[in-house]
Write a protein that holds these residues in place. Structure first.
Motif, PDB file in Angstrom:
ATOM      1  N   ARG A  41       0.454  -0.714  -6.611  1.00 24.49           N
ATOM      2  CA  ARG A  41       0.025  -0.067  -7.850  1.00 24.49           C
ATOM      3  C   ARG A  41      -1.250   0.719  -7.601  1.00 24.49           C
ATOM      4  O   ARG A  41      -2.049   0.347  -6.759  1.00 24.49           O
ATOM      5  CB  ARG A  41      -0.171  -1.079  -8.958  1.00 24.49           C
ATOM      6  CG  ARG A  41      -1.397  -1.939  -8.808  1.00 24.49           C
ATOM      7  CD  ARG A  41      -1.740  -2.697 -10.087  1.00 24.49           C
ATOM      8  NE  ARG A  41      -0.656  -3.484 -10.554  1.00 24.49           N
ATOM      9  CZ  ARG A  41      -0.546  -4.797 -10.390  1.00 24.49           C
ATOM     10  NH1 ARG A  41      -1.467  -5.452  -9.730  1.00 24.49           N
ATOM     11  NH2 ARG A  41       0.478  -5.449 -10.876  1.00 24.49           N
ATOM     12  N   PRO A  42      -1.429   1.788  -8.342  1.00 19.97           N
ATOM     13  CA  PRO A  42      -2.670   2.556  -8.222  1.00 19.97           C
ATOM     14  C   PRO A  42      -3.862   1.735  -8.717  1.00 19.97           C
ATOM     15  O   PRO A  42      -3.704   0.788  -9.494  1.00 19.97           O
ATOM     16  CB  PRO A  42      -2.431   3.757  -9.146  1.00 19.97           C
ATOM     17  CG  PRO A  42      -0.958   3.830  -9.308  1.00 19.97           C
ATOM     18  CD  PRO A  42      -0.467   2.417  -9.235  1.00 19.97           C
ATOM     19  N   ALA A  43      -5.042   2.127  -8.275  1.00 18.10           N
ATOM     20  CA  ALA A  43      -6.257   1.431  -8.691  1.00 18.10           C
ATOM     21  C   ALA A  43      -7.439   2.389  -8.611  1.00 18.10           C
ATOM     22  O   ALA A  43      -7.398   3.393  -7.899  1.00 18.10           O
ATOM     23  CB  ALA A  43      -6.494   0.213  -7.806  1.00 18.10           C
ATOM     24  N   THR A  44      -8.479   2.053  -9.351  1.00 14.76           N
ATOM     25  CA  THR A  44      -9.714   2.831  -9.333  1.00 14.76           C
ATOM     26  C   THR A  44     -10.616   2.327  -8.215  1.00 14.76           C
ATOM     27  O   THR A  44     -10.410   1.242  -7.662  1.00 14.76           O
ATOM     28  CB  THR A  44     -10.464   2.693 -10.670  1.00 14.76           C
ATOM     29  OG1 THR A  44     -10.899   1.335 -10.813  1.00 14.76           O
ATOM     30  CG2 THR A  44      -9.597   3.110 -11.847  1.00 14.76           C
ATOM     31  N   ALA A  75      -3.394   9.630  -8.610  1.00 14.09           N
ATOM     32  CA  ALA A  75      -2.187   9.518  -9.433  1.00 14.09           C
ATOM     33  C   ALA A  75      -2.471   9.944 -10.865  1.00 14.09           C
ATOM     34  O   ALA A  75      -1.601  10.493 -11.539  1.00 14.09           O
ATOM     35  CB  ALA A  75      -1.653   8.089  -9.405  1.00 14.09           C
ATOM     36  N   GLU A  76      -3.681   9.671 -11.338  1.00 11.51           N
ATOM     37  CA  GLU A  76      -4.038  10.008 -12.713  1.00 11.51           C
ATOM     38  C   GLU A  76      -5.546   9.965 -12.872  1.00 11.51           C
ATOM     39  O   GLU A  76      -6.232   9.238 -12.155  1.00 11.51           O
ATOM     40  CB  GLU A  76      -3.409   8.996 -13.680  1.00 11.51           C
ATOM     41  CG  GLU A  76      -3.687   9.326 -15.131  1.00 11.51           C
ATOM     42  CD  GLU A  76      -3.008   8.367 -16.090  1.00 11.51           C
ATOM     43  OE1 GLU A  76      -3.633   8.040 -17.109  1.00 11.51           O
ATOM     44  OE2 GLU A  76      -1.865   7.971 -15.832  1.00 11.51           O
ATOM     45  N   GLN A  86     -10.611   7.781 -11.845  1.00 12.69           N
ATOM     46  CA  GLN A  86      -9.484   8.222 -11.022  1.00 12.69           C
ATOM     47  C   GLN A  86      -8.707   7.015 -10.525  1.00 12.69           C
ATOM     48  O   GLN A  86      -9.297   6.066 -10.009  1.00 12.69           O
ATOM     49  CB  GLN A  86      -9.981   9.027  -9.819  1.00 12.69           C
ATOM     50  CG  GLN A  86     -10.701  10.297 -10.197  1.00 12.69           C
ATOM     51  CD  GLN A  86     -11.250  11.014  -8.977  1.00 12.69           C
ATOM     52  OE1 GLN A  86     -11.626  10.405  -7.989  1.00 12.69           O
ATOM     53  NE2 GLN A  86     -11.300  12.334  -9.061  1.00 12.69           N
ATOM     54  N   TYR A  87      -7.390   7.094 -10.667  1.00 15.51           N
ATOM     55  CA  TYR A  87      -6.506   6.066 -10.128  1.00 15.51           C
ATOM     56  C   TYR A  87      -5.888   6.606  -8.845  1.00 15.51           C
ATOM     57  O   TYR A  87      -5.215   7.637  -8.863  1.00 15.51           O
ATOM     58  CB  TYR A  87      -5.402   5.708 -11.128  1.00 15.51           C
ATOM     59  CG  TYR A  87      -5.879   4.801 -12.232  1.00 15.51           C
ATOM     60  CD1 TYR A  87      -5.724   3.424 -12.141  1.00 15.51           C
ATOM     61  CD2 TYR A  87      -6.503   5.322 -13.357  1.00 15.51           C
ATOM     62  CE1 TYR A  87      -6.165   2.586 -13.145  1.00 15.51           C
ATOM     63  CE2 TYR A  87      -6.955   4.485 -14.367  1.00 15.51           C
ATOM     64  CZ  TYR A  87      -6.781   3.128 -14.256  1.00 15.51           C
ATOM     65  OH  TYR A  87      -7.223   2.288 -15.251  1.00 15.51           O
ATOM     66  N   PHE A  88      -6.139   5.917  -7.749  1.00 16.80           N
ATOM     67  CA  PHE A  88      -5.612   6.321  -6.448  1.00 16.80           C
ATOM     68  C   PHE A  88      -4.301   5.605  -6.178  1.00 16.80           C
ATOM     69  O   PHE A  88      -4.097   4.468  -6.588  1.00 16.80           O
ATOM     70  CB  PHE A  88      -6.625   5.996  -5.341  1.00 16.80           C
ATOM     71  CG  PHE A  88      -7.891   6.780  -5.458  1.00 16.80           C
ATOM     72  CD1 PHE A  88      -7.998   8.025  -4.870  1.00 16.80           C
ATOM     73  CD2 PHE A  88      -8.969   6.278  -6.172  1.00 16.80           C
ATOM     74  CE1 PHE A  88      -9.164   8.768  -4.990  1.00 16.80           C
ATOM     75  CE2 PHE A  88     -10.144   7.008  -6.293  1.00 16.80           C
ATOM     76  CZ  PHE A  88     -10.238   8.251  -5.706  1.00 16.80           C
TER      77      PHE A  88
END
Length: 186
Positions: A41-44, A75-76, A86-88
């Protein structure tokens, strides 16, 4: 995490690692751990720093290196308290290193060793040496890949497990009388 939006899967299923900047990016254990953490999953930056018990500035630097190497992307972005969050996310679900280089392999193994030392559950680590024909080695590699791919449950509430699979042919022994250098052992 309830406050985290749902994200689509990474844009690519498989990314073949081959560029020099990608190998350089893989040559640091924290960057390996960041890629592991972004595997599902994406994360900051803040979330990753907390998860990996690392300083936020250090995490931000290594995320920049991974992003410049094309291994992760944003990603977002979301506006929060006057700033931008920012979500990487990894650029691919699977990263295939067709011709591993020593520095990247050492960093990956160091990152896995760190994860093993922090595991709250029993770990399984086995090293075996098998005599296999080329056909049998190919078949074993395909079976291991399929086994790992088929094991994924996608159940968010279940604990995350790391799996490292390596199948390699050992180098032939050095001729007698040949000294083994420290470089050979790396």
């Amino acid at each position: 995490m309830p406050d985290q939006p749902a994200y689509p899967p990474p844009p690519e299923d498989v990314l073949e690692i081959g560029a020099p900047e990608q190998f350089a990016a893989l040559a640091h254990p924290l960057r390996q751990r960041l890629l592991f953490a972004l595997g599902h999953r994406p994360a900051t930056t803040s979330q990753l720093a907390g998860q990996l018990d690392a300083k936020k500035g250090n995490v931000a630097h290594h995320l920049k290196v991974l992003r410049e190497a094309g291994l992760i992307h944003i990603a977002e972005t979301r506006r929060v308290r006057g700033g931008t969050e920012q979500y990487f996310q990894r650029t691919a679900r699977h990263m295939l290193v067709a011709e591993p280089q020593a520095a990247g392999t050492a960093a990956m193994l160091a990152a896995v060793a760190h994860e093993l030392s922090r595991s709250p559950a029993e770990t399984h680590l086995t090293l075996r040496h098998l005599r296999l024909s080329p056909e049998k080695a190919r078949e074993l590699g395909e079976t291991l890949t399929r086994l790992v791919d088929d094991a994924e449950e996608n159940a968010e509430e279940e604990p995350l497990h790391g799996v490292l699979v390596a199948l390699y042919q050992q180098a032939p022994p050095a001729p007698s009388g040949t000294a083994v250098s420290a470089q050979d052992l790396r």
